[in-house]
Structure formats: C-alpha cells, structure tokens
Design an enzyme around this catalytic site. Structure first.
Site, PDB file in Angstrom:
ATOM      1  N   THR A 153       0.902  -1.226   0.029  1.00 23.62           N
ATOM      2  CA  THR A 153       0.125   0.023  -0.072  1.00 23.62           C
ATOM      3  C   THR A 153       1.050   1.174   0.131  1.00 23.62           C
ATOM      4  O   THR A 153       1.918   1.276   0.734  1.00 23.62           O
ATOM      5  CB  THR A 153      -1.037   0.077   1.305  1.00 23.62           C
ATOM      6  OG1 THR A 153      -1.943  -1.237   1.075  1.00 23.62           O
ATOM      7  CG2 THR A 153      -1.655   1.435   1.371  1.00 23.62           C
ATOM      8  N   ARG A 181     -13.122  -8.562  -1.361  1.00 24.58           N
ATOM      9  CA  ARG A 181     -12.522  -7.772  -0.056  1.00 24.58           C
ATOM     10  C   ARG A 181     -12.095  -6.391  -0.171  1.00 24.58           C
ATOM     11  O   ARG A 181     -11.522  -6.227  -1.083  1.00 24.58           O
ATOM     12  CB  ARG A 181     -11.713  -8.691   0.610  1.00 24.58           C
ATOM     13  CG  ARG A 181     -10.980  -8.356   2.092  1.00 24.58           C
ATOM     14  CD  ARG A 181      -9.635  -7.384   1.852  1.00 24.58           C
ATOM     15  NE  ARG A 181      -9.066  -6.914   2.998  1.00 24.58           N
ATOM     16  CZ  ARG A 181      -8.009  -5.941   3.020  1.00 24.58           C
ATOM     17  NH1 ARG A 181      -7.753  -5.477   2.027  1.00 24.58           N
ATOM     18  NH2 ARG A 181      -7.483  -5.760   4.145  1.00 24.58           N
ATOM     19  N   GLY A 183     -10.369  -3.214   1.866  1.00 27.34           N
ATOM     20  CA  GLY A 183      -9.434  -3.066   3.191  1.00 27.34           C
ATOM     21  C   GLY A 183      -9.877  -1.416   3.563  1.00 27.34           C
ATOM     22  O   GLY A 183     -10.780  -0.859   3.208  1.00 27.34           O
ATOM     23  N   ASP A 184      -8.801  -0.940   4.422  1.00 21.60           N
ATOM     24  CA  ASP A 184      -8.986   0.273   4.980  1.00 21.60           C
ATOM     25  C   ASP A 184      -8.661   1.428   4.133  1.00 21.60           C
ATOM     26  O   ASP A 184      -9.027   2.402   4.228  1.00 21.60           O
ATOM     27  CB  ASP A 184      -7.983   0.346   6.349  1.00 21.60           C
ATOM     28  CG  ASP A 184      -6.363   0.176   5.814  1.00 21.60           C
ATOM     29  OD1 ASP A 184      -6.407  -1.032   5.187  1.00 21.60           O
ATOM     30  OD2 ASP A 184      -5.839   1.080   6.006  1.00 21.60           O
ATOM     31  N   THR A 203      -1.004   2.039   6.667  1.00 23.11           N
ATOM     32  CA  THR A 203      -0.851   0.839   5.816  1.00 23.11           C
ATOM     33  C   THR A 203      -0.662  -0.355   6.903  1.00 23.11           C
ATOM     34  O   THR A 203      -0.333  -0.068   8.124  1.00 23.11           O
ATOM     35  CB  THR A 203       0.673   0.724   5.026  1.00 23.11           C
ATOM     36  OG1 THR A 203       1.180  -0.385   4.602  1.00 23.11           O
ATOM     37  CG2 THR A 203       1.712   1.352   5.896  1.00 23.11           C
ATOM     38  N   GLY A 204      -0.975  -1.495   6.301  1.00 25.02           N
ATOM     39  CA  GLY A 204      -1.034  -2.541   7.532  1.00 25.02           C
ATOM     40  C   GLY A 204      -2.390  -3.372   7.132  1.00 25.02           C
ATOM     41  O   GLY A 204      -2.857  -3.370   6.168  1.00 25.02           O
ATOM     42  N   GLY A 206      -5.751  -4.147   6.997  1.00 27.63           N
ATOM     43  CA  GLY A 206      -6.940  -3.248   6.995  1.00 27.63           C
ATOM     44  C   GLY A 206      -8.091  -3.711   7.988  1.00 27.63           C
ATOM     45  O   GLY A 206      -8.633  -2.696   8.576  1.00 27.63           O
TER      46      GLY A 206
HETATM   47  N1  ASP Z   1      -4.076  -1.718   4.241  1.00 27.97           N
HETATM   48  C1  ASP Z   1      -4.010  -2.568   3.164  1.00 27.97           C
HETATM   49  C2  ASP Z   1      -5.244  -3.250   3.181  1.00 27.97           C
HETATM   50  O1  ASP Z   1      -5.539  -3.861   4.178  1.00 27.97           O
HETATM   51  C3  ASP Z   1      -2.949  -3.364   2.971  1.00 27.97           C
HETATM   52  C4  ASP Z   1      -1.626  -2.773   3.099  1.00 27.97           C
HETATM   53  O2  ASP Z   1      -1.180  -1.821   3.779  1.00 27.97           O
HETATM   54  O3  ASP Z   1      -0.400  -3.430   2.892  1.00 27.97           O
HETATM   55  O4  ASP Z   1      -6.046  -3.253   2.132  1.00 27.97           O
END
Ligand code: ASP
Length: 287
Positions: A153, A181, A183-184, A203-204, A206
């Site tokens: 991300t 799906r 995410g955040d 990022t991370g 979600g």
């Molecule tokens: N935050 C992103 C998600 O969950 C993934 C990522 O940050 O790598 O879609």
C-alpha cells in the site's frame, strides 16, 4: 518546514533486499510530487502525481505492481482527501485499471457521490476518460500530472506553503484476499484522513486498522496538542494494544511537522521539507 511531502511504500514483512528498492521508489515519488507542487501549487495535483508514480512503478503494492486476489485478479482500492475542504473521493475493488487514484479524484471533484466500488466504479472510470478528465496512455496508465519525469500500500501527504493538506492511499490489498474484499485504504478516517489542521495515511492489516479508525485517531491526537511524531507512535501503540496486529502510519500537520511509526518489520518513507535538496529517506524499521 513548508511546503512538504511525505510518502510511504507500505508497512510489512519486507525482505531485506527489497527494502532499498522500496525506499528508492518512494524517494522518486516524493521528488515527482514535490516538483509538481512547485509548478502547479496544487496539493491535490502533487499528491496525485506522487501516487501515480508509485502506482506506475510496478515495484509497490499498488496499481501496476498490485498483488492479485485469490482468483489471480488485481482488485484495487484508493482514496484522495482534500483536507481544507474536508472532502474525499474513494474507489474500491475495481478491476481492469492501473490508476485508481485519478478515479478517486474524479469522484471527489466531478460526481455528486464520494465512493464507488466494483464494476460500476469501472463505468465511472470510462466516463472520466471519455470526458477527457485524464488521458490514458498505452498500457492503461495515466501519466503523472505535469511531472518532469516518470512513474505494499502506498500513500502520501502534501502540505503547501499556506498549510493546505492533501492525502492519498492506494493499494492492491493484503495478500490472498478473497475477491470483493475491501480494506481500510479507501475508508475515510481509517486508511487515511485529513482536515485543515493535519493529515495521516496508514498501511497494514486493513481489517484491524478499520477497527480502531487509525488515521482519525492519530490526527485527533495532533489536534489535542500532541506533536505529529509522538502522535504516530501513540497511534501505533494503541493499535497494537487493541488489535495485536501490524500497521504503519505517516502524519503531517499544517505547520510542516511530520511523524511516522510502524510496528511491522519495515516501512519505506521519504520526505522533503522546504527544498527539493532536503530529501530524507528511511527504512523506518520497527523500534
Ligand atoms: N492496508 C492495506 C489493506 O488492508 C494493505 C497494506 O497496507 O499493505 O488493504
């Protein structure tokens, strides 16, 4: 110090040899965005150009380089926020395009809605191209806006010399995600947030970032008087305590102060404050 741009290339379990590659592309993206800001003096133009570069580089989990879902299809999520107008545009689970960030901006600026998803978001994309809002180049990429060159991300924050803030996020999502799906990253307040005082982008995982509305929390800490660096750390500590998961966040305020933190292995970060020559790059390794 203003103006400023800060960009990240995703927090996660980076292989050691991939970290310098991530840092390199994030640094180049920050340069592209900063040059656009100098030329056009629009924080949105700069944030879009910086994000387009990362979507087009093919080395980060966004746009061309995005991870496919369980069906082997790339489904993208993205958001752009105009902090001074407290406005945003988002797109989720879109397939068949490379640059969701430009579509997110089109949604914010040219439609009466804020958030489109799936096949109907693609219809809005086709309308955007047909109306000449952005031109698609060969291979389906949208060229960086007025930039001198170029292309987990990714996201960035731009603050101009008047303290106006724009923030972005763009992603292919977590690995092995189920089709559909989301995410955040396209969710206002979770994957990113900005108002007239400060902005943040995350990022991370979600699923967990949304549980704590991470970016709104971090910006709230800044509004309550915490400096951005301490706010980023406090946000990640709170996130880890409540979810036990991994994330990273970057934050900047209208006065030109920045912060960054992650509890994942690494998160490539680059920022430029005041002058192009002031570029700083970091692996932002877990503390
Ligand atoms: N935050 C992103 C998600 O969950 C993934 C990522 O940050 O790598 O879609």
């Amino acid at each position: 110090m203003l103006p400023l741009i800060v960009a990240h290339g995703g927090a996660g379990d980076w292989k050691d040899e991939r970290i310098p590659i991530g840092v390199k592309y994030v640094a180049e993206a920050a340069r592209v965005g900063f040059r656009v800001l100098k030329k056009s003096s629009s924080v949105l133009d700069a944030a879009e150009a910086c994000t387009l570069f990362m979507e087009n580089c093919g080395e980060l989990n966004a746009g061309k380089g995005a991870r496919p879902n369980q069906d082997g299809i790339i489904e993208l999520d993205a958001m752009i926020i105009d902090g001074s107008r407290l406005d945003f545009g988002s797109v989720a689970a879109i397939t068949g395009i490379q640059n969701p960030i430009s579509l997110a901006r089109y949604i914010m600026e040219k439609t009466e809605h804020k958030f489109f998803a799936g096949p109907n978001a693609k219809r809005v994309y086709d309308e955007m191209i047909a109306q000449g809002y952005r031109r698609e180049e060969e291979g389906g990429a949208i060229g960086p806006l007025g930039a001198a060159e170029g292309a987990d991300t990714i996201g960035c924050i731009v603050v101009d010399s008047k303290g106006r803030i724009a923030v972005t996020s763009s992603t292919g999502g977590i690995s092995k995600k189920r089709p559909g799906r989301i995410g955040d990253s396209p969710v206002m307040g979770s994957g990113a947030y900005a108002n007239s005082l400060c902005g943040a982008t995350a990022t991370g995982y979600g699923e967990h970032i949304m549980r704590v509305v991470l970016c709104r929390m971090v910006t709230l800490y800044v509004e309550e008087g915490t400096d951005p660096m301490s706010a980023a750390r406090k946000g990640i500590e709170m996130f880890q305590k409540k979810t036990g998961s991994e994330a990273g966040v970057i934050v900047a305020d209208a006065g030109g102060n920045i912060g960054y933190a992650t509890n994942a292995k690494a998160m490539p970060v680059a920022f430029i404050q005041g002058k192009l020559r002031s570029m700083t790059t970091l692996d932002c390794l877990r503390e």
